[in-house]
Write an enzyme that holds these catalytic residues in place. Structure first.
Site, PDB file in Angstrom:
ATOM      1  N   SER A  96      14.716  -5.765 -15.088  1.00  0.00           N
ATOM      2  CA  SER A  96      14.732  -4.955 -16.302  1.00  0.00           C
ATOM      3  C   SER A  96      14.413  -5.846 -17.494  1.00  0.00           C
ATOM      4  O   SER A  96      14.646  -7.052 -17.459  1.00  0.00           O
ATOM      5  CB  SER A  96      16.093  -4.298 -16.495  1.00  0.00           C
ATOM      6  N   HIS A  97      13.931  -5.238 -18.537  1.00  0.00           N
ATOM      7  CA  HIS A  97      13.709  -5.969 -19.776  1.00  0.00           C
ATOM      8  C   HIS A  97      15.025  -6.405 -20.409  1.00  0.00           C
ATOM      9  O   HIS A  97      15.057  -7.281 -21.259  1.00  0.00           O
ATOM     10  CB  HIS A  97      12.911  -5.112 -20.761  1.00  0.00           C
ATOM     11  N   SER A  98      16.102  -5.787 -19.995  1.00  0.00           N
ATOM     12  CA  SER A  98      17.435  -6.096 -20.495  1.00  0.00           C
ATOM     13  C   SER A  98      18.270  -6.702 -19.379  1.00  0.00           C
ATOM     14  O   SER A  98      18.430  -6.087 -18.316  1.00  0.00           O
ATOM     15  CB  SER A  98      18.103  -4.810 -20.997  1.00  0.00           C
TER      16      SER A  98
END
Length: 126
Positions: free
Chosen positions: A8-10
């Site tokens: 995930s980007h996070s």
């Protein structure tokens, strides 16, 4: 056993999704990777490659991604890795849960786990 990598980007999102999938995955190796490596949003191919290597128990790895550059960086990471790994075209949370359950089978393969992850595309919530 087939392993899983959640990208995930996070980093917080990746950790949370891996935690939820882990509740269903028994002994399945599930690695979470996210963020730009400096505390921001993004994905890093080298970090994804490391997660693939860590998740591989010898039967391969299914990678679940959130969007955009996560796909591109996962593709690069797979090319760099010696592990057999594939990306599932699946919603990341529902796909990770389906994949974790599928990976618990002693007969699971990378393809069977990916198929179950991708089956989550058709899951209705209401």
């Amino acid at each position: 056993m087939v392993g899983l990598v959640v990208v995930s980007h996070s980093s917080t999102a990746a950790d949370g999704i891996a935690e939820v999938a882990g509740e269903m995955g028994g002994e399945t190796r599930i690695e979470a990777v996210g963020g730009d490596g400096q505390g921001g949003f993004g994905t890093v191919a080298d970090d994804i490659e490391t997660a693939i290597e860590d998740a591989d128990g010898g039967d391969g790895v299914v990678v679940l991604v959130d969007l955009g550059s996560a796909v591109m960086n996962a593709e690069v990471a797979i090319e760099m890795s010696d592990a057999e790994a594939v990306i599932a075209d699946a919603p990341v949370l529902e796909g990770a849960v389906n994949a974790a359950v599928a990976a618990t089978s002693g007969k699971s393969t990378v393809e069977s786990v990916r198929e179950q992850a991708e089956a989550a595309r058709g899951v209705e919530k209401l």
